[in-house]
Design a protein around this motif. Structure first.
Motif, short mmCIF file in Angstrom:
data_model
loop_
_atom_site.label_atom_id
_atom_site.label_comp_id
_atom_site.label_asym_id
_atom_site.label_seq_id
_atom_site.Cartn_x
_atom_site.Cartn_y
_atom_site.Cartn_z
N THR A 54 32.61 28.54 41.05
CA THR A 54 31.49 29.05 40.25
C THR A 54 31.25 28.14 39.05
O THR A 54 32.10 27.32 38.69
CB THR A 54 31.77 30.48 39.74
OG1 THR A 54 32.82 30.44 38.79
CG2 THR A 54 32.13 31.42 40.87
N SER A 55 30.11 28.32 38.44
CA SER A 55 29.76 27.51 37.27
C SER A 55 30.60 27.88 36.04
O SER A 55 30.62 27.14 35.08
CB SER A 55 28.28 27.68 36.96
OG SER A 55 27.97 29.04 36.74
N HIS A 56 31.29 28.99 36.08
CA HIS A 56 32.12 29.44 34.95
C HIS A 56 33.61 29.34 35.25
O HIS A 56 34.42 30.02 34.62
CB HIS A 56 31.76 30.88 34.59
CG HIS A 56 30.43 31.03 33.94
ND1 HIS A 56 29.25 30.87 34.62
CD2 HIS A 56 30.10 31.29 32.67
CE1 HIS A 56 28.25 31.05 33.80
NE2 HIS A 56 28.73 31.30 32.60
N HIS A 64 21.11 37.81 45.94
CA HIS A 64 20.70 37.12 44.73
C HIS A 64 21.43 37.75 43.55
O HIS A 64 21.31 38.97 43.32
CB HIS A 64 19.18 37.24 44.58
CG HIS A 64 18.60 36.37 43.54
ND1 HIS A 64 18.01 36.88 42.42
CD2 HIS A 64 18.52 35.02 43.44
CE1 HIS A 64 17.57 35.88 41.66
NE2 HIS A 64 17.87 34.75 42.26
N VAL A 65 22.20 36.98 42.83
CA VAL A 65 23.08 37.50 41.79
C VAL A 65 22.34 38.34 40.74
O VAL A 65 22.81 39.44 40.40
CB VAL A 65 23.92 36.37 41.15
CG1 VAL A 65 24.71 36.88 39.95
CG2 VAL A 65 24.86 35.76 42.19
N ASP A 107 28.97 33.03 45.40
CA ASP A 107 27.79 32.31 44.89
C ASP A 107 28.19 31.45 43.69
O ASP A 107 29.00 31.87 42.87
CB ASP A 107 26.72 33.32 44.50
CG ASP A 107 25.37 32.68 44.22
OD1 ASP A 107 25.27 31.98 43.21
OD2 ASP A 107 24.45 32.90 45.02
N ILE A 108 27.60 30.28 43.58
CA ILE A 108 27.92 29.36 42.48
C ILE A 108 27.60 29.99 41.12
O ILE A 108 28.23 29.67 40.12
CB ILE A 108 27.19 28.01 42.66
CG1 ILE A 108 27.69 26.96 41.68
CG2 ILE A 108 25.69 28.16 42.51
CD1 ILE A 108 28.90 26.25 42.11
N THR A 109 26.63 30.91 41.10
CA THR A 109 26.23 31.54 39.83
C THR A 109 26.94 32.87 39.57
O THR A 109 26.55 33.60 38.67
CB THR A 109 24.70 31.78 39.81
OG1 THR A 109 24.36 32.67 40.87
CG2 THR A 109 23.93 30.48 39.94
N SER A 110 27.98 33.18 40.34
CA SER A 110 28.64 34.48 40.20
C SER A 110 29.72 34.53 39.12
O SER A 110 30.33 35.58 38.93
CB SER A 110 29.25 34.90 41.55
OG SER A 110 30.32 34.05 41.89
#
Length: 173
Positions: free
Chosen positions: A152-154, A68-69, A108-111
């Motif tokens: 990733t989202s960023h 978990h990020v 992870d997509i949120t990384s």
């Protein structure tokens, strides 16, 4: 296995001194061993009282079972705090910890923020000679290249930063 009761118990543990809260956290984690929320709360309670050895032990128990990020970012916060005063050796330990983290949660997509934090850390490292500066730039370049292939989202921000980096180093490269 009553989740609502566990949440209430966890919030009560926040109000207790760490010595009284440890048995509560251990009971919660025995029932919910993959709950990153409870692990993070437990480790933050130890970090708040600067209990570095207990913090290390908790991280060694939870990191590989909780990808978990936010929990891993908490780990990096701890590693940076511990290694800030160690000079060159501490910088190498921090780099290894970032690499360790990215090997597990870098996909992870949120990384995205984690990649950006690592790149900012690499940019902040001092270089005494032109060889060290060249090695630092190569490391930053490779890290950007690893980051921009991760969904990733960023991603767009990472790409813009990478373009700016390459244009500031050498337009020909």
């Amino acid at each position: 296995y009553n989740v609502e009761a566990a949440e209430v118990l966890a919030s009560k543990a926040l109000e207790l001194p760490i010595s009284d809260a440890v048995p509560i956290y251990e009971r919660l984690l025995a029932a919910y061993p993959t709950s990153s929320k409870f692990w993070k709360q437990y480790v933050e309670a130890h970090m708040a009282v600067n209990n570095d050895e207990a913090t290390r032990q908790i991280f060694s128990r939870c990191l590989l079972i909780c990808l978990h990020v936010p929990l891993w970012r908490c780990y990096m916060h701890f590693i940076r705090k511990v290694n800030d005063k160690k000079g060159l050796e501490g910088q190498e330990e921090t780099k290894k910890a970032f690499e360790f983290m990215l090997n597990y949660v870098g996909v992870d997509i949120t990384s995205g923020p984690v990649w950006m934090e690592y790149i900012a850390y690499l940019k902040s490292l001092p270089a005494q000679t032109t060889i060290e500066e060249s090695q630092r730039m190569t490391t930053i370049r490779k890290t950007y290249q690893r980051a921009i292939v991760m969904p990733t989202s960023h991603l767009e921000q990472l790409w813009r930063d990478y373009e700016n980096f390459e244009n500031s180093v050498s337009r020909a490269l």
